[in-house]
Design an enzyme around this catalytic site. Structure first.
Site, short mmCIF file in Angstrom:
data_model
loop_
_atom_site.label_atom_id
_atom_site.label_comp_id
_atom_site.label_asym_id
_atom_site.label_seq_id
_atom_site.Cartn_x
_atom_site.Cartn_y
_atom_site.Cartn_z
N ASP A 67 -63.79 -9.08 -18.51
CA ASP A 67 -63.92 -10.54 -18.62
C ASP A 67 -65.02 -10.97 -19.59
OD1 ASP A 67 -65.91 -9.57 -16.89
OD2 ASP A 67 -64.92 -10.38 -15.12
N ASN A 136 -67.29 -13.18 -2.81
CA ASN A 136 -66.05 -13.79 -2.31
C ASN A 136 -64.86 -12.85 -2.50
OD1 ASN A 136 -65.63 -13.83 -5.03
ND2 ASN A 136 -65.49 -16.06 -5.24
N HIS A 138 -63.91 -11.38 -5.20
CA HIS A 138 -63.20 -11.39 -6.49
C HIS A 138 -63.33 -10.02 -7.17
CE1 HIS A 138 -66.92 -13.08 -8.90
NE2 HIS A 138 -66.93 -11.78 -8.90
N GLU A 143 -60.68 -15.19 -8.85
CA GLU A 143 -61.30 -15.82 -7.69
C GLU A 143 -60.27 -15.99 -6.57
OE1 GLU A 143 -64.32 -15.79 -7.95
OE2 GLU A 143 -65.21 -17.12 -9.42
C1 F6R Z 1 -67.94 -8.49 -14.07
C2 F6R Z 1 -66.94 -8.78 -13.07
C3 F6R Z 1 -67.29 -9.27 -11.72
C4 F6R Z 1 -68.49 -8.54 -11.10
C5 F6R Z 1 -68.83 -9.14 -9.74
C6 F6R Z 1 -70.04 -8.48 -9.12
O1 F6R Z 1 -67.36 -8.00 -15.25
O2 F6R Z 1 -65.80 -8.64 -13.36
O3 F6R Z 1 -66.18 -9.13 -10.87
O4 F6R Z 1 -68.17 -7.20 -10.97
O5 F6R Z 1 -69.07 -10.51 -9.87
O6 F6R Z 1 -71.16 -8.74 -9.92
P1 F6R Z 1 -72.55 -8.01 -9.63
O7 F6R Z 1 -72.34 -6.58 -9.91
O8 F6R Z 1 -73.52 -8.64 -10.60
O9 F6R Z 1 -72.88 -8.27 -8.21
#
Ligand code: F6R
Length: 250
Positions: A67, A136, A138, A143
């Site tokens: 992303d 959440n 994701h 989401e």
């Molecule tokens: C990032 C991504 C997100 C993160 C998730 C956890 O490329 O795709 O799904 O993996 O938000 O983020 P952290 O590791 O910062 O808790």
């Protein structure tokens, strides 16, 4: 779904490193799907160390990131382009032309999304997809929703995600509201998936991913349907998993 229980963040990162390094060793021309965020930082540090110490070779590896924020130029220190170069790409020998990250500045976002999926397909698909997980549940920036969004697409970030990611910005209002993310099907088409989770704030999401009902309300739960998915969780992130999940007993 295989669960690897790690004692600590460090151990989680080591287990993930073994899987990614093993993949590259066995198939030097691997196509990797990569994540950003705090969780995989230890993995990237370790891969850099393995490259520098025993010469793990990334010269034939192709990468696709999950992303990127919309409106974020690659040279912006908050962009995922910048993150990936700083933590990983600039320190190993991945060829620049083999690095792919969604273009947050694309003029035609739907066309850029379609092109991203096509490019993944044209490289033979993703061999190993690395994922983190949101509070959440994701994955990527898919989401919680009423349906699974299949392909790479534009997303509006949830308030919870904006709050969680505010730590990387000066003000919460600086966090972009929109991103481009691989879709659920893009992720599910990867031949192997490894999801990393660390910290107590991920425990509920991990429980939903591993033993909740498969539902777009908890996007990571789709991984229960993946033929080769592994979750590496440290003890804090695994805190809400029932005992039978951990032992594999019915
Ligand atoms: C990032 C991504 C997100 C993160 C998730 C956890 O490329 O795709 O799904 O993996 O938000 O983020 P952290 O590791 O910062 O808790």
């Amino acid at each position: 779904m295989r669960i690897i229980l790690a004692d600590s963040y460090k151990e989680m990162s080591i287990e993930a490193t073994k899987i990614v390094a093993g993949q590259i060793y066995l198939k030097p021309a691997s196509v990797l799907g990569l994540a950003t965020g705090s969780t995989p930082e230890g993995l990237y540090d370790n891969l850099v160390a393995v490259h520098k110490t025993i010469g793990l070779d990334f010269s034939q590896v192709t990468t696709f990131n999950l992303d990127e924020y919309i409106g974020m130029a690659p040279e912006n220190p908050q962009s995922y382009h910048y993150f990936m170069h700083r933590h990983f790409f600039d320190q190993v020998n991945v060829r620049p032309e083999n690095i792919h990250i969604p273009d947050g500045c694309a003029e035609d976002v739907p066309a850029a999304c379609r092109a991203y999926d096509k490019l993944i397909q044209s490289k033979g698909g993703i061999d190993l997809q690395v994922l983190g997980i949101g509070r959440n549940a994701h994955i990527g920036f898919n989401e919680p929703d009423v349906k699974f969004e299949a392909r790479t697409h534009k997303v509006r970030l949830d308030d919870e995600t904006i709050q969680a990611n505010a730590r990387f910005f000066e003000e919460e209002e600086d966090v972009p509201r929109y991103a481009i993310s691989m879709g659920i099907k893009t992720i599910m088409l990867a031949r192997r998936v490894v999801l990393l989770a660390s910290g107590r704030e991920k425990a509920e999401a991990v429980r939903k991913a591993v033993c909740g009902s498969v539902s777009p309300a908890a996007p990571a739960s789709i991984l229960q349907l993946h033929p080769d998915a592994t979750i590496i969780a440290d003890r804090a992130a695994a805190a809400e998993l029932p005992e039978d999940c951990l032992t594999g007993e019915e």
